[in-house]
Design a protein around this motif. Sequence first.
Motif, PDB file in Angstrom:
ATOM      1  N   SER A 153      13.901 -41.484 -44.279  1.00 36.23           N
ATOM      2  CA  SER A 153      13.987 -39.363 -43.569  1.00 36.23           C
ATOM      3  C   SER A 153      12.493 -39.498 -41.845  1.00 36.23           C
ATOM      4  CB  SER A 153      13.365 -38.258 -44.162  1.00 36.23           C
ATOM      5  OG  SER A 153      12.628 -39.017 -44.613  1.00 36.23           O
ATOM      6  N   ALA A 154      12.127 -41.166 -42.223  1.00 33.27           N
ATOM      7  CA  ALA A 154      11.416 -41.003 -40.781  1.00 33.27           C
ATOM      8  C   ALA A 154      11.559 -40.473 -40.109  1.00 33.27           C
ATOM      9  CB  ALA A 154      11.093 -42.050 -40.382  1.00 33.27           C
ATOM     10  N   HIS A 155      12.277 -40.108 -39.631  1.00 33.25           N
ATOM     11  CA  HIS A 155      13.032 -39.304 -38.169  1.00 33.25           C
ATOM     12  C   HIS A 155      13.848 -38.415 -38.725  1.00 33.25           C
ATOM     13  CE1 HIS A 155      11.693 -43.274 -36.454  1.00 33.25           C
ATOM     14  NE2 HIS A 155      11.003 -41.920 -36.047  1.00 33.25           N
ATOM     15  N   GLY A 156      13.645 -37.159 -40.234  1.00 29.98           N
ATOM     16  CA  GLY A 156      14.922 -36.740 -40.180  1.00 29.98           C
ATOM     17  C   GLY A 156      14.840 -35.158 -39.760  1.00 29.98           C
ATOM     18  N   GLU A 157      15.819 -34.717 -39.322  1.00 31.46           N
ATOM     19  CA  GLU A 157      16.316 -33.246 -38.910  1.00 31.46           C
ATOM     20  C   GLU A 157      17.089 -32.032 -39.988  1.00 31.46           C
ATOM     21  OE1 GLU A 157      16.469 -33.794 -34.252  1.00 31.46           O
ATOM     22  OE2 GLU A 157      18.159 -33.480 -35.322  1.00 31.46           O
ATOM     23  N   VAL A 158      16.651 -31.131 -39.867  1.00 27.11           N
ATOM     24  CA  VAL A 158      17.287 -30.034 -40.958  1.00 27.11           C
ATOM     25  C   VAL A 158      18.568 -29.338 -39.972  1.00 27.11           C
ATOM     26  CG1 VAL A 158      14.943 -28.813 -41.718  1.00 27.11           C
ATOM     27  CG2 VAL A 158      16.657 -29.102 -42.811  1.00 27.11           C
ATOM     28  N   ASP A 159      19.050 -29.277 -40.868  1.00 31.41           N
ATOM     29  CA  ASP A 159      19.742 -27.907 -40.441  1.00 31.41           C
ATOM     30  C   ASP A 159      20.115 -27.041 -40.571  1.00 31.41           C
ATOM     31  OD1 ASP A 159      20.544 -29.080 -37.544  1.00 31.41           O
ATOM     32  OD2 ASP A 159      22.229 -30.218 -38.913  1.00 31.41           O
ATOM     33  N   PHE A 160      20.379 -26.152 -40.444  1.00 37.66           N
ATOM     34  CA  PHE A 160      20.616 -24.507 -41.462  1.00 37.66           C
ATOM     35  C   PHE A 160      21.608 -23.739 -40.987  1.00 37.66           C
ATOM     36  CE2 PHE A 160      16.238 -24.412 -40.391  1.00 37.66           C
ATOM     37  CZ  PHE A 160      15.326 -25.677 -42.019  1.00 37.66           C
ATOM     38  N   GLU A 161      22.462 -23.286 -42.118  1.00 33.81           N
ATOM     39  CA  GLU A 161      24.200 -22.901 -42.108  1.00 33.81           C
ATOM     40  C   GLU A 161      23.547 -21.432 -42.951  1.00 33.81           C
ATOM     41  OE1 GLU A 161      28.919 -22.484 -42.115  1.00 33.81           O
ATOM     42  OE2 GLU A 161      27.736 -24.064 -41.440  1.00 33.81           O
TER      43      GLU A 161
END
Length: 190
Positions: free
Chosen positions: A31-39
């Motif tokens: 997950s070194a370049h991971g992002e998170v999304d929210f709904e």
Amino acid sequence: MSNSAAAAVLTTPDLPEALRAVRSLLAVADSAHGEVDFEAVIRSPDALARVLDVLPGLDWWALSGDGHGSSKAGDDPAGCLPIRVFDWGRPLDSAEPFITALRPEDSAAVRWDLDAWPAVPEAGLESISQKYAYLTLTVNSRDLYQDEPSQDHTVHVHCRDRNGDQTARVHWLADRVGGRFSGRVEPAPL
């Protein structure tokens, strides 16, 4: 647009347990370049204030059918509750503050966009690339889209059936968190 399969591997009424499972799976993933999304569907004024502190400037619109109430129109979200919110591409460390801002009447899907699920040679599993490496926690909802409100939380792992390893990978990931693959799988447009 592509799709992944989101497999439920842990359902619990204990949010700290669900968060521990997420942390364990993040430790396994690249997950070194991971992002998170929210709904989310926000119903409570308290949660709204807390969510806006965590994610200022997020997009939202009113759930009411009368056609008004949105961030694009410059409306006050507190006057439009309940609202649906979306936010994409945030840093990984914004996930837990968002999750803990929610109240029992609020539901959400938080998706971690990972770099990869690793190869597990001893289990015969090849690496799964970023395109199909996701992890979702649904909060106060059994499904990814907040259509099944509940008082529990579900951890979903996403992967693609590559060389027949999807079921094996889902079981392997479930074992990492003390869960089990329930057999429940949802299509997840990405």
